[in-house]
Each structure stands twice: as structure tokens, then as C-alpha cells.
Design a protein around this motif. Structure first.
Motif, PDB file in Angstrom:
ATOM      1  N   GLN A 169       0.839  -1.204   0.000  1.00 10.11           N
ATOM      2  CA  GLN A 169       0.000   0.000   0.000  1.00 10.11           C
ATOM      3  C   GLN A 169       0.877   1.258   0.000  1.00 10.11           C
ATOM      4  OE1 GLN A 169      -3.463   0.202  -0.168  1.00 10.11           O
ATOM      5  NE2 GLN A 169      -3.333  -1.983  -0.633  1.00 10.11           N
ATOM      6  N   ARG A 218       1.607   3.811  -2.021  1.00  5.94           N
ATOM      7  CA  ARG A 218       1.162   5.172  -2.353  1.00  5.94           C
ATOM      8  C   ARG A 218       0.389   5.803  -1.192  1.00  5.94           C
ATOM      9  NH1 ARG A 218       1.646   6.303  -8.044  1.00  5.94           N
ATOM     10  NH2 ARG A 218       2.186   4.418  -9.184  1.00  5.94           N
ATOM     11  N   GLY A 245       5.157   5.158  -7.022  1.00  2.64           N
ATOM     12  CA  GLY A 245       4.799   3.811  -6.592  1.00  2.64           C
ATOM     13  C   GLY A 245       6.010   3.077  -6.060  1.00  2.64           C
ATOM     14  N   GLN A 292       9.172  -2.409  -8.861  1.00  2.06           N
ATOM     15  CA  GLN A 292       9.106  -3.826  -9.227  1.00  2.06           C
ATOM     16  C   GLN A 292       9.271  -4.768  -8.043  1.00  2.06           C
ATOM     17  OE1 GLN A 292      11.832  -4.686 -12.399  1.00  2.06           O
ATOM     18  NE2 GLN A 292      11.858  -6.880 -11.978  1.00  2.06           N
ATOM     19  N   ASP A 324       3.293  -4.568  -3.560  1.00  2.00           N
ATOM     20  CA  ASP A 324       2.328  -3.929  -4.449  1.00  2.00           C
ATOM     21  C   ASP A 324       2.457  -4.476  -5.874  1.00  2.00           C
ATOM     22  OD1 ASP A 324       1.399  -2.370  -2.355  1.00  2.00           O
ATOM     23  OD2 ASP A 324       2.468  -0.555  -2.998  1.00  2.00           O
ATOM     24  N   ALA A 325       3.686  -4.618  -6.362  1.00  2.00           N
ATOM     25  CA  ALA A 325       3.910  -5.132  -7.716  1.00  2.00           C
ATOM     26  C   ALA A 325       3.475  -6.589  -7.819  1.00  2.00           C
ATOM     27  CB  ALA A 325       5.383  -4.987  -8.101  1.00  2.00           C
ATOM     28  N   LYS A 326       3.761  -7.381  -6.804  1.00  2.00           N
ATOM     29  CA  LYS A 326       3.371  -8.789  -6.815  1.00  2.00           C
ATOM     30  C   LYS A 326       1.840  -8.918  -6.796  1.00  2.00           C
ATOM     31  CE  LYS A 326       7.523 -10.860  -4.959  1.00  2.00           C
ATOM     32  NZ  LYS A 326       8.150 -10.743  -6.248  1.00  2.00           N
ATOM     33  N   ARG A 327       1.177  -8.072  -6.000  1.00  2.00           N
ATOM     34  CA  ARG A 327      -0.279  -8.124  -5.904  1.00  2.00           C
ATOM     35  C   ARG A 327      -0.922  -7.711  -7.221  1.00  2.00           C
ATOM     36  NH1 ARG A 327      -1.566  -4.351  -1.442  1.00  2.00           N
ATOM     37  NH2 ARG A 327      -3.633  -4.537  -2.323  1.00  2.00           N
ATOM     38  N   SER A 328      -0.385  -6.684  -7.888  1.00  2.00           N
ATOM     39  CA  SER A 328      -0.988  -6.236  -9.143  1.00  2.00           C
ATOM     40  C   SER A 328      -0.708  -7.230 -10.272  1.00  2.00           C
ATOM     41  CB  SER A 328      -0.494  -4.841  -9.518  1.00  2.00           C
ATOM     42  OG  SER A 328       0.871  -4.849  -9.845  1.00  2.00           O
ATOM     43  N   ALA A 329       0.372  -7.991 -10.163  1.00  3.42           N
ATOM     44  CA  ALA A 329       0.680  -8.999 -11.189  1.00  3.42           C
ATOM     45  C   ALA A 329      -0.256 -10.194 -11.100  1.00  3.42           C
ATOM     46  CB  ALA A 329       2.130  -9.456 -11.051  1.00  3.42           C
ATOM     47  N   THR A 330      -0.787 -10.450  -9.907  1.00  7.58           N
ATOM     48  CA  THR A 330      -1.677 -11.613  -9.734  1.00  7.58           C
ATOM     49  C   THR A 330      -3.139 -11.272  -9.944  1.00  7.58           C
ATOM     50  OG1 THR A 330      -1.831 -11.263  -7.338  1.00  7.58           O
ATOM     51  CG2 THR A 330      -0.075 -12.743  -8.129  1.00  7.58           C
ATOM     52  N   VAL A 331      -3.455  -9.984 -10.076  1.00  8.46           N
ATOM     53  CA  VAL A 331      -4.858  -9.581 -10.248  1.00  8.46           C
ATOM     54  C   VAL A 331      -5.232  -9.599 -11.699  1.00  8.46           C
ATOM     55  CG1 VAL A 331      -6.490  -7.695  -9.944  1.00  8.46           C
ATOM     56  CG2 VAL A 331      -4.844  -8.199  -8.180  1.00  8.46           C
TER      57      VAL A 331
END
Length: 131
Positions: free
Chosen positions: A68, A70, A117, A120, A124-131
Motif C-alpha cells: 500500500q 502510495r 509507486g 518492481q 504492491d507489484a506482486k499483488r498487481s501482477a496476480t490480479v
């Protein structure tokens, strides 16, 4: 330079987070009563010690791992500005003026982190890659 960007994001987050993780941990494990007295001497109610110390620790950890980012960076930028004004606005004292400027510099760093942000290497990056 672009190849270094992911590492710069990670290192920047670590460096910004360290002061809050260490300060929050130090406040909690150190001398809470003494810190509360200092806060009260500055006109801040002592009961705010625990929320502030926990916020420093948990927000620092969130920045460290990029969770989280940002939102937390925005909150920490505000925290830095408010604490600079409340605790370090004695410009006749060079140490306090340095602390004031440090807080505002960190607020600027957190605003940049909020805009850019976490990068990589972050949750946050890992969560957005799995969504």
C-alpha cells in the motif's frame, strides 16, 4: 540508467523506511514515559504516544516491503510535515532547524514515492501482477 530503476526504487524505500522502523521500535522498547513527557512539553497529549509510535513502526514496515505504498507514503509525508512543525520549528536552535529540514526533505521523498509507486520489487507489484 533505466536498468537501475527497480533497484533505486527498492533502495529508496529501504532508506526512507529505516528511520521510521527504528524510531517506532525504539520508542516502543525504550522510554515511553520520557517520550510522553517530551510530547506533553511540546503541547501534544501524551496519550498520542502509542498511536504515533505504532504508526511509525507499521508505516515504516509497509514502505519497506512495498505494501500500500502510495497511501502510506502520502500519510508519512503528512506525518513528517506535522511533526516538523510541532517539534522542530525552533529555528534559533541549529539542531532543531536541521531536524525541521530533514523532516521536510523526507516528506518530499515520500511524495515522490507516492507518485512513482513502490516499484518492481514490492508487495504492491506482486499483488498487481496476480490480479
Amino acid at each position: 540508467m533505466e536498468k537501475l530503476t527497480p533497484y533505486a526504487h527498492l533502495l529508496g524505500r529501504v532508506l526512507l523506511a529505516l528511520i521510521f522502523v527504528l524510531a517506532g521500535f525504539g520508542k516502543i522498547t525504550g522510554d515511553p514515559a520520557g517520550t510522553m513527557q517530551y510530547m506533553e512539553a511540546q503541547g501534544v497529549p501524551g496519550f498520542l504516544f502509542w498511536p504515533a509510535a505504532l504508526f511509525e513502526l507499521l508505516a515504516g514496515l509497509a514502505i519497506l516491503i512495498g505494501f500500500q505504498t502510495r497511501v502510506v507514503a502520502f500519510l508519512l509525508a503528512g506525518f513528517c510535515g506535522v511533526t516538523a512543525i510541532m517539534f522542530h520549528a525552533n529555528f534559533a536552535d541549529q539542531m532543531q532547524m536541521g531536524m525541521f529540514m530533514k523532516n521536510f526533505g523526507m516528506a518530499g521523498g515520500f511524495l515522490v514515492l507516492m507518485a512513482a509507486g513502490a516499484g518492481q520489487y514490492s508487495l504492491d507489484a506482486k499483488r498487481s501482477a496476480t490480479v
